[in-house]
Scaffold this motif. Structure first.
Motif, PDB file in Angstrom:
ATOM      1  N   SER A  42       7.180 -16.542  -1.082  1.00 49.96           N
ATOM      2  CA  SER A  42       6.350 -16.121   0.052  1.00 49.96           C
ATOM      3  C   SER A  42       5.621 -14.813  -0.288  1.00 49.96           C
ATOM      4  O   SER A  42       6.034 -14.070  -1.175  1.00 49.96           O
ATOM      5  CB  SER A  42       7.206 -15.928   1.305  1.00 49.96           C
ATOM      6  OG  SER A  42       8.188 -14.933   1.087  1.00 49.96           O
ATOM      7  N   ALA A  43       4.545 -14.568   0.430  1.00 55.28           N
ATOM      8  CA  ALA A  43       3.747 -13.351   0.206  1.00 55.28           C
ATOM      9  C   ALA A  43       3.083 -12.938   1.509  1.00 55.28           C
ATOM     10  O   ALA A  43       2.836 -13.769   2.395  1.00 55.28           O
ATOM     11  CB  ALA A  43       2.692 -13.600  -0.867  1.00 55.28           C
ATOM     12  N   GLU A  44       2.795 -11.629   1.604  1.00 57.98           N
ATOM     13  CA  GLU A  44       2.042 -11.122   2.751  1.00 57.98           C
ATOM     14  C   GLU A  44       1.139  -9.994   2.258  1.00 57.98           C
ATOM     15  O   GLU A  44       1.567  -9.084   1.549  1.00 57.98           O
ATOM     16  CB  GLU A  44       2.977 -10.613   3.846  1.00 57.98           C
ATOM     17  CG  GLU A  44       2.202 -10.192   5.097  1.00 57.98           C
ATOM     18  CD  GLU A  44       3.107  -9.958   6.305  1.00 57.98           C
ATOM     19  OE1 GLU A  44       2.574  -9.598   7.365  1.00 57.98           O
ATOM     20  OE2 GLU A  44       4.341 -10.137   6.154  1.00 57.98           O
ATOM     21  N   TRP A  45      -0.155 -10.129   2.630  1.00 58.66           N
ATOM     22  CA  TRP A  45      -1.160  -9.139   2.260  1.00 58.66           C
ATOM     23  C   TRP A  45      -1.601  -8.412   3.537  1.00 58.66           C
ATOM     24  O   TRP A  45      -2.172  -9.031   4.449  1.00 58.66           O
ATOM     25  CB  TRP A  45      -2.375  -9.805   1.612  1.00 58.66           C
ATOM     26  CG  TRP A  45      -2.078 -10.395   0.254  1.00 58.66           C
ATOM     27  CD1 TRP A  45      -2.167  -9.752  -0.948  1.00 58.66           C
ATOM     28  CD2 TRP A  45      -1.669 -11.729  -0.045  1.00 58.66           C
ATOM     29  NE1 TRP A  45      -1.839 -10.584  -1.972  1.00 58.66           N
ATOM     30  CE2 TRP A  45      -1.530 -11.825  -1.448  1.00 58.66           C
ATOM     31  CE3 TRP A  45      -1.398 -12.861   0.740  1.00 58.66           C
ATOM     32  CZ2 TRP A  45      -1.140 -12.989  -2.083  1.00 58.66           C
ATOM     33  CZ3 TRP A  45      -1.001 -14.011   0.117  1.00 58.66           C
ATOM     34  CH2 TRP A  45      -0.880 -14.078  -1.291  1.00 58.66           C
ATOM     35  N   ASN A  46      -1.294  -7.105   3.630  1.00 59.17           N
ATOM     36  CA  ASN A  46      -1.650  -6.300   4.796  1.00 59.17           C
ATOM     37  C   ASN A  46      -3.068  -5.772   4.602  1.00 59.17           C
ATOM     38  O   ASN A  46      -3.350  -5.029   3.661  1.00 59.17           O
ATOM     39  CB  ASN A  46      -0.663  -5.146   4.966  1.00 59.17           C
ATOM     40  CG  ASN A  46      -0.818  -4.471   6.315  1.00 59.17           C
ATOM     41  OD1 ASN A  46      -1.924  -4.071   6.715  1.00 59.17           O
ATOM     42  ND2 ASN A  46       0.299  -4.322   7.018  1.00 59.17           N
ATOM     43  N   LEU A  47      -3.975  -6.177   5.497  1.00 54.98           N
ATOM     44  CA  LEU A  47      -5.373  -5.776   5.373  1.00 54.98           C
ATOM     45  C   LEU A  47      -5.616  -4.345   5.854  1.00 54.98           C
ATOM     46  O   LEU A  47      -6.643  -3.747   5.517  1.00 54.98           O
ATOM     47  CB  LEU A  47      -6.254  -6.743   6.170  1.00 54.98           C
ATOM     48  CG  LEU A  47      -6.132  -8.231   5.803  1.00 54.98           C
ATOM     49  CD1 LEU A  47      -7.082  -9.061   6.656  1.00 54.98           C
ATOM     50  CD2 LEU A  47      -6.401  -8.446   4.324  1.00 54.98           C
ATOM     51  N   LEU A  48      -4.690  -3.816   6.641  1.00 51.60           N
ATOM     52  CA  LEU A  48      -4.881  -2.465   7.179  1.00 51.60           C
ATOM     53  C   LEU A  48      -4.385  -1.399   6.218  1.00 51.60           C
ATOM     54  O   LEU A  48      -5.000  -0.331   6.086  1.00 51.60           O
ATOM     55  CB  LEU A  48      -4.146  -2.339   8.528  1.00 51.60           C
ATOM     56  CG  LEU A  48      -4.555  -3.369   9.601  1.00 51.60           C
ATOM     57  CD1 LEU A  48      -3.745  -3.147  10.879  1.00 51.60           C
ATOM     58  CD2 LEU A  48      -6.053  -3.246   9.902  1.00 51.60           C
ATOM     59  N   THR A  49      -3.261  -1.673   5.539  1.00 48.56           N
ATOM     60  CA  THR A  49      -2.685  -0.664   4.650  1.00 48.56           C
ATOM     61  C   THR A  49      -2.832  -1.014   3.170  1.00 48.56           C
ATOM     62  O   THR A  49      -2.420  -0.221   2.310  1.00 48.56           O
ATOM     63  CB  THR A  49      -1.189  -0.496   4.963  1.00 48.56           C
ATOM     64  OG1 THR A  49      -0.513  -1.731   4.680  1.00 48.56           O
ATOM     65  CG2 THR A  49      -0.973  -0.132   6.426  1.00 48.56           C
ATOM     66  N   ASP A  50      -3.366  -2.209   2.880  1.00 53.86           N
ATOM     67  CA  ASP A  50      -3.500  -2.715   1.505  1.00 53.86           C
ATOM     68  C   ASP A  50      -2.149  -2.923   0.830  1.00 53.86           C
ATOM     69  O   ASP A  50      -2.072  -3.046  -0.400  1.00 53.86           O
ATOM     70  CB  ASP A  50      -4.353  -1.784   0.636  1.00 53.86           C
ATOM     71  CG  ASP A  50      -5.817  -1.789   1.058  1.00 53.86           C
ATOM     72  OD1 ASP A  50      -6.261  -2.838   1.592  1.00 53.86           O
ATOM     73  OD2 ASP A  50      -6.507  -0.783   0.844  1.00 53.86           O
ATOM     74  N   GLU A  51      -1.087  -2.973   1.619  1.00 53.66           N
ATOM     75  CA  GLU A  51       0.219  -3.268   1.043  1.00 53.66           C
ATOM     76  C   GLU A  51       0.328  -4.760   0.744  1.00 53.66           C
ATOM     77  O   GLU A  51      -0.193  -5.602   1.490  1.00 53.66           O
ATOM     78  CB  GLU A  51       1.342  -2.857   1.993  1.00 53.66           C
ATOM     79  CG  GLU A  51       1.493  -1.355   2.159  1.00 53.66           C
ATOM     80  CD  GLU A  51       2.640  -1.028   3.092  1.00 53.66           C
ATOM     81  OE1 GLU A  51       3.693  -0.588   2.586  1.00 53.66           O
ATOM     82  OE2 GLU A  51       2.493  -1.240   4.311  1.00 53.66           O
ATOM     83  N   VAL A  52       1.036  -5.075  -0.322  1.00 57.17           N
ATOM     84  CA  VAL A  52       1.274  -6.471  -0.711  1.00 57.17           C
ATOM     85  C   VAL A  52       2.767  -6.658  -0.942  1.00 57.17           C
ATOM     86  O   VAL A  52       3.392  -5.873  -1.676  1.00 57.17           O
ATOM     87  CB  VAL A  52       0.498  -6.842  -1.991  1.00 57.17           C
ATOM     88  CG1 VAL A  52       0.734  -8.315  -2.345  1.00 57.17           C
ATOM     89  CG2 VAL A  52      -0.993  -6.557  -1.838  1.00 57.17           C
ATOM     90  N   HIS A  53       3.328  -7.673  -0.323  1.00 54.35           N
ATOM     91  CA  HIS A  53       4.754  -7.983  -0.491  1.00 54.35           C
ATOM     92  C   HIS A  53       4.879  -9.395  -1.044  1.00 54.35           C
ATOM     93  O   HIS A  53       4.371 -10.352  -0.456  1.00 54.35           O
ATOM     94  CB  HIS A  53       5.508  -7.871   0.841  1.00 54.35           C
ATOM     95  CG  HIS A  53       5.517  -6.494   1.411  1.00 54.35           C
ATOM     96  ND1 HIS A  53       6.208  -5.447   0.834  1.00 54.35           N
ATOM     97  CD2 HIS A  53       4.901  -5.978   2.519  1.00 54.35           C
ATOM     98  CE1 HIS A  53       6.028  -4.351   1.551  1.00 54.35           C
ATOM     99  NE2 HIS A  53       5.236  -4.643   2.585  1.00 54.35           N
ATOM    100  N   TRP A  54       5.541  -9.515  -2.199  1.00 51.13           N
ATOM    101  CA  TRP A  54       5.864 -10.823  -2.796  1.00 51.13           C
ATOM    102  C   TRP A  54       7.374 -10.977  -2.834  1.00 51.13           C
ATOM    103  O   TRP A  54       8.102 -10.014  -3.110  1.00 51.13           O
ATOM    104  CB  TRP A  54       5.334 -10.906  -4.229  1.00 51.13           C
ATOM    105  CG  TRP A  54       3.894 -11.307  -4.351  1.00 51.13           C
ATOM    106  CD1 TRP A  54       2.945 -11.267  -3.383  1.00 51.13           C
ATOM    107  CD2 TRP A  54       3.239 -11.793  -5.538  1.00 51.13           C
ATOM    108  NE1 TRP A  54       1.749 -11.703  -3.863  1.00 51.13           N
ATOM    109  CE2 TRP A  54       1.894 -12.037  -5.198  1.00 51.13           C
ATOM    110  CE3 TRP A  54       3.655 -12.047  -6.841  1.00 51.13           C
ATOM    111  CZ2 TRP A  54       0.964 -12.518  -6.115  1.00 51.13           C
ATOM    112  CZ3 TRP A  54       2.742 -12.527  -7.754  1.00 51.13           C
ATOM    113  CH2 TRP A  54       1.407 -12.769  -7.397  1.00 51.13           C
ATOM    114  N   SER A  55       7.851 -12.184  -2.577  1.00 50.52           N
ATOM    115  CA  SER A  55       9.276 -12.454  -2.741  1.00 50.52           C
ATOM    116  C   SER A  55       9.609 -12.545  -4.229  1.00 50.52           C
ATOM    117  O   SER A  55       8.727 -12.723  -5.084  1.00 50.52           O
ATOM    118  CB  SER A  55       9.655 -13.769  -2.048  1.00 50.52           C
ATOM    119  OG  SER A  55       9.041 -14.873  -2.706  1.00 50.52           O
TER     120      SER A  55
END
Length: 479
Positions: free
Chosen positions: A110-123
């Motif tokens: 899974s992944a999530e790309w935060n458009l407000l903070t430019d943070e990226v989280h990958w499992s």
């Protein structure tokens, strides 16, 4: 797929009881399918066997994925990975030729790309799917396309744009080239994550490695197509064999009386029995000819093999037999010439045959055989097999000699000639067939025509499942 409607919403695992039961069922079913797969024969020459094994492989992949998804459902959505807590030594520099055990276990990330903070989280699983070292960090959304095949990059760009701008979910596949050079096919399902004002705050996605699944599906399609092509070829060959057989075998049906000018004429009838098991057409033949000088010829025979090769060989043998009989060659020498013809044939084969010449002026039957069942003679309510002269299978021995025997017939006598394959599956061959035919002697000698005799002969064998085709020819001496 658990999806975010809002950025601050968290997923909760379901009750464990029903999911545990489903996991147990999936494991048990996976084991049963795997047992069937191990039992499938992996033969490169067997298209149907390869197709069955490919289907089993595909079913196993589906069940493995089902078990993993149920396990994730039981545990709930994992938290975002802490990159600093990853075990030491994890890197993307290994280049195994085949996916290792870890690759096969981790097919969903899974992944999530935060458009407000430019943070990226990958499992953790997603790093392994992409073959990327966690130390290098997750790829931003605008760099994700750099790992894709060039043909697939416009697709991903369009999907992401539609998701972020129009709120459309992503559901599609693309191919990536990992750092170790391996190509993987990934399936991506993503959704926009909205903030409290309904604006897109981030994009969340589940990415599944479906490489093995797609390979299994391709194998199923390819083996199915190969099997279908083989079936079409077999059907075409069977049709050609049937057409060739119909063109070569005698066109007459019912009884045939000849020589027409003689009082001791033969009443002749014949019947072809196809295989009851759907086997291809074989090389069986029967024939009856009116020869010069008032004589007649009767013959049945069989070549080994099935299909167009066997029927074309049968056409060659029957044509040669007819020509030599019309030229006045006696049955014994004729068999010798047929043996030599089969030896020089392009398609090697073995054959059995019996050939009879009948002289109505003296009611004399001259005959020879090549590894074939002797004609059966029925007279006065009883029957017997004629004593066969010397003769080996056609094509078995170079320069073989064939003997010739004679039998004087009487008015009302009935001759029965047949090829092997008459007996149904499970019966022990010539001995059983001969015994069953001789048991019909009272009925056969009382029959009024050769056609009636043919019906009596084939009746006991028509109900069983014959593995091969067969021919029956009956000749009755008329007064």
């Amino acid at each position: 797929m658990p999806s975010h409607l809002f950025a601050d919403r968290s997923a909760q695992p379901p009750e464990p009881g029903p999911v545990d039961a489903l996991i147990t069922q999936a494991r048990r079913l996976r084991g049963e399918v795997d047992a069937v797969r191990r039992g499938a024969v992996a033969d490169d020459g067997d298209a149907e066997g390869r197709w069955q094994r490919a289907l089993c492989d595909l079913a196993v992949h589906h069940l493995e994925d089902l078990g993993r998804h149920l396990g994730q459902l039981k545990e709930g959505l994992p938290p975002a990975p802490e990159l600093t807590e990853l075990p030491a030594g994890t890197s993307g520099t290994d280049r195994p030729d085949e996916p290792g055990p870890e690759d096969r276990r981790t097919r969903v990330g899974s992944a999530e790309w935060n458009l407000l903070t430019d943070e990226v989280h990958w499992s953790d699983e997603l790093f392994q799917i992409f073959g990327r070292s966690p130390e290098k960090g997750a790829l931003p959304l605008d760099e994700l396309g750099s790992t894709l095949f060039s043909d697939d990059q416009p697709l991903l760009t369009a999907w992401v744009t539609d998701c972020l701008v129009d709120g459309r979910p992503i559901d599609g596949e693309f191919r990536v080239v990992r750092a170790d050079g391996r190509v993987r096919t990934l399936h991506m399902r993503g959704e926009p994550v909205l903030d409290s004002d309904g604006c897109t705050a981030s994009m969340w996605a589940v990415i599944r490695d479906v490489s093995e699944l797609r390979r299994s599906q391709r194998a199923v399609r390819e083996t199915h197509d190969s099997l279908q092509r083989r079936r079409e070829v077999a059907q075409t060959e069977r049709r050609l064999a049937v057409e060739l057989q119909e063109a070569v075998l005698p066109p007459w049906r019912g009884s045939l009386r000849f020589p027409h000018r003689d009082t001791a004429a033969l009443d002749v009838a014949a019947h072809y029995l196809p295989s009851a098991t759907g086997a291809p057409v074989g090389g069986d033949w029967y024939d009856a000819l009116d020869l010069p000088a008032g004589r007649s010829m009767l013959t049945v025979g069989d070549l080994t093999g099935h299909g167009v090769t066997a029927t074309s060989g049968m056409a060659m043998m029957l044509g040669a037999l007819r020509g030599m009989a019309m030229a006045g060659i006696e049955p014994g020498p004729l068999m010798g010439w047929l043996n030599q013809l089969l030896e020089t044939s392009v398609q090697p084969a073995l054959g059995s045959a019996v050939c009879c010449h009948y002289d109505p002026a003296h009611r004399l039957l001259s005959w020879a055989q090549a590894g074939h069942s002797a004609p059966l003679l029925f007279r006065g309510g009883s029957g017997r097999a004629l004593v066969p002269p010397e003769g080996v299978l056609l094509g078995a021995t170079s320069g073989a000699s064939y003997g010739q025997a004679e039998e004087r017939l009487e008015v009302g006598d009935v001759l029965v000639l047949h090829t092997d394959g008459l007996a149904p599956h499970g019966e022990s061959g010539r001995t059983d067939v001969t015994g069953r035919l001789l048991a019909l002697a009272p009925r056969i000698t009382a029959a009024r025509s050769a056609q009636e005799c043919v019906r009596m002969v084939i009746e006991p064998f028509d109900a069983g499942e014959r593995e091969d085709d067969s021919c029956v020819l009956v000749a009755r001496v008329r007064g």
